[in-house]
Design a protein around this motif. Structure first.
Motif, PDB file in Angstrom:
ATOM      1  N   ASP A 153       0.885  -1.161  -0.097  1.00  0.00           N
ATOM      2  CA  ASP A 153       0.049   0.089  -0.038  1.00  0.00           C
ATOM      3  C   ASP A 153       1.066   1.252  -0.023  1.00  0.00           C
ATOM      4  O   ASP A 153       1.360   1.581   0.999  1.00  0.00           O
ATOM      5  CB  ASP A 153      -0.913  -0.062   1.164  1.00  0.00           C
ATOM      6  N   VAL A 154       0.943   1.545  -1.134  1.00  0.00           N
ATOM      7  CA  VAL A 154       2.290   2.900  -1.394  1.00  0.00           C
ATOM      8  C   VAL A 154       1.993   4.035  -0.528  1.00  0.00           C
ATOM      9  O   VAL A 154       3.037   4.485   0.222  1.00  0.00           O
ATOM     10  CB  VAL A 154       2.289   3.004  -2.887  1.00  0.00           C
ATOM     11  N   PRO A 155       0.816   4.636  -0.442  1.00  0.00           N
ATOM     12  CA  PRO A 155       0.515   5.880   0.585  1.00  0.00           C
ATOM     13  C   PRO A 155       0.946   5.568   1.825  1.00  0.00           C
ATOM     14  O   PRO A 155       1.057   6.290   2.936  1.00  0.00           O
ATOM     15  CB  PRO A 155      -0.954   6.318   0.157  1.00  0.00           C
ATOM     16  N   SER A 156       0.597   4.308   2.360  1.00  0.00           N
ATOM     17  CA  SER A 156       0.964   3.936   3.884  1.00  0.00           C
ATOM     18  C   SER A 156       2.376   3.553   4.074  1.00  0.00           C
ATOM     19  O   SER A 156       2.738   3.843   5.242  1.00  0.00           O
ATOM     20  CB  SER A 156       0.126   2.742   4.353  1.00  0.00           C
ATOM     21  N   GLN A 157       3.120   3.396   2.822  1.00  0.00           N
ATOM     22  CA  GLN A 157       4.243   3.122   3.178  1.00  0.00           C
ATOM     23  C   GLN A 157       5.345   4.345   3.094  1.00  0.00           C
ATOM     24  O   GLN A 157       6.196   4.273   3.644  1.00  0.00           O
ATOM     25  CB  GLN A 157       4.936   2.166   2.009  1.00  0.00           C
ATOM     26  N   TYR A 158       4.906   5.170   2.403  1.00  0.00           N
ATOM     27  CA  TYR A 158       5.665   6.546   2.129  1.00  0.00           C
ATOM     28  C   TYR A 158       4.941   7.709   2.522  1.00  0.00           C
ATOM     29  O   TYR A 158       3.774   7.727   2.333  1.00  0.00           O
ATOM     30  CB  TYR A 158       6.256   6.559   0.731  1.00  0.00           C
ATOM     31  N   ASP A 159       5.471   8.822   2.646  1.00  0.00           N
ATOM     32  CA  ASP A 159       4.725  10.291   2.594  1.00  0.00           C
ATOM     33  C   ASP A 159       4.859  11.089   1.346  1.00  0.00           C
ATOM     34  O   ASP A 159       3.831  11.386   0.952  1.00  0.00           O
ATOM     35  CB  ASP A 159       5.474  10.859   3.714  1.00  0.00           C
ATOM     36  N   ILE A 160       6.050  10.787   0.899  1.00  0.00           N
ATOM     37  CA  ILE A 160       6.196  11.233  -0.400  1.00  0.00           C
ATOM     38  C   ILE A 160       6.815  10.276  -1.433  1.00  0.00           C
ATOM     39  O   ILE A 160       7.411   9.356  -1.094  1.00  0.00           O
ATOM     40  CB  ILE A 160       7.319  12.456  -0.541  1.00  0.00           C
ATOM     41  N   LEU A 161       6.362  10.380  -2.631  1.00  0.00           N
ATOM     42  CA  LEU A 161       6.854   9.592  -3.630  1.00  0.00           C
ATOM     43  C   LEU A 161       7.506  10.059  -4.862  1.00  0.00           C
ATOM     44  O   LEU A 161       6.922  11.224  -5.508  1.00  0.00           O
ATOM     45  CB  LEU A 161       5.715   8.585  -4.334  1.00  0.00           C
ATOM     46  N   VAL A 162       8.620  10.025  -5.367  1.00  0.00           N
ATOM     47  CA  VAL A 162       9.267  10.525  -6.215  1.00  0.00           C
ATOM     48  C   VAL A 162       9.175   9.559  -7.566  1.00  0.00           C
ATOM     49  O   VAL A 162       9.823   8.526  -7.654  1.00  0.00           O
ATOM     50  CB  VAL A 162      10.770  10.916  -6.195  1.00  0.00           C
ATOM     51  N   PHE A 163       8.532   9.787  -8.640  1.00  0.00           N
ATOM     52  CA  PHE A 163       8.313   8.920  -9.875  1.00  0.00           C
ATOM     53  C   PHE A 163       9.211   9.481 -10.786  1.00  0.00           C
ATOM     54  O   PHE A 163       8.841  10.465 -11.440  1.00  0.00           O
ATOM     55  CB  PHE A 163       6.842   8.740 -10.180  1.00  0.00           C
ATOM     56  N   VAL A 164      10.186   8.614 -11.306  1.00  0.00           N
ATOM     57  CA  VAL A 164      11.041   8.971 -12.414  1.00  0.00           C
ATOM     58  C   VAL A 164      10.553   7.881 -13.511  1.00  0.00           C
ATOM     59  O   VAL A 164      10.731   6.704 -13.478  1.00  0.00           O
ATOM     60  CB  VAL A 164      12.514   8.953 -12.072  1.00  0.00           C
TER      61      VAL A 164
END
Length: 167
Positions: A153-164
């Protein structure tokens, strides 16, 4: 041991500076993201321990890519090599990000806790478990699904996500 080192560093800096320091820790996504938000939820990692220890003051930044190249050990190698990174599987977090941000130039920074209106739909779609790719010191393209994906669950894992989009 990473969490113990972090606590010792914090204590030493508090002694020297006389106030609580701001510390940035760089580590692989699987170590830094909150492990409770993955299929390995019982495995403690630095993200989980930092959130438990320091609470709301912790900000976890994850990185993601759809395809490109990766520098990692080949299955039979002892030296890192630059290898093609296959496009992410169709049901993955990376494919969802690709579908929404591929036309954008440069990295896309997404606040997963307070998304901009333009990102809300994507962040909502990332909630709940879906495959997320993790490539570490080795990359096994012939065994990619088994070796490099875990439900998260990406939003529970991180606060910010940088997508390249492409590395």
């Amino acid at each position: 041991h990473m969490s113990q080192a972090l606590l010792k560093l914090k204590a030493q800096l508090e002694m020297v500076q006389g106030q609580s320091p701001r510390i940035a820790v760089m580590a692989h996504n699987s170590h830094l993201g909150d492990g409770r938000a993955t299929a390995h939820e019982r495995q403690w990692n630095i993200g989980f321990l930092a959130r438990e220890t320091f609470g709301a003051s912790v900000r976890i930044v994850g990185f993601s890519t759809y395809d490109g190249t990766v520098t990692a050990l080949a299955p039979d190698g002892d030296r890192p090599t630059r290898q093609p990174l296959r496009p992410a599987r169709a049901d993955s977090a990376e494919a969802l990000l690709h579908a929404n941000y591929a036309a954008r130039s440069g990295p896309k920074v997404i606040d997963l806790q307070r998304p901009l209106p333009a990102d809300e739909r994507v962040v909502d779609a990332l909630r709940g478990r879906r495959p997320q790719r993790f490539v570490g010191t080795t990359y096994l393209p012939d065994n990619e699904l088994r070796s490099h994906y875990i439900d998260a669950d990406v939003p529970s894992q991180y606060d910010i996500l940088v997508f390249v989009h492409r590395t």
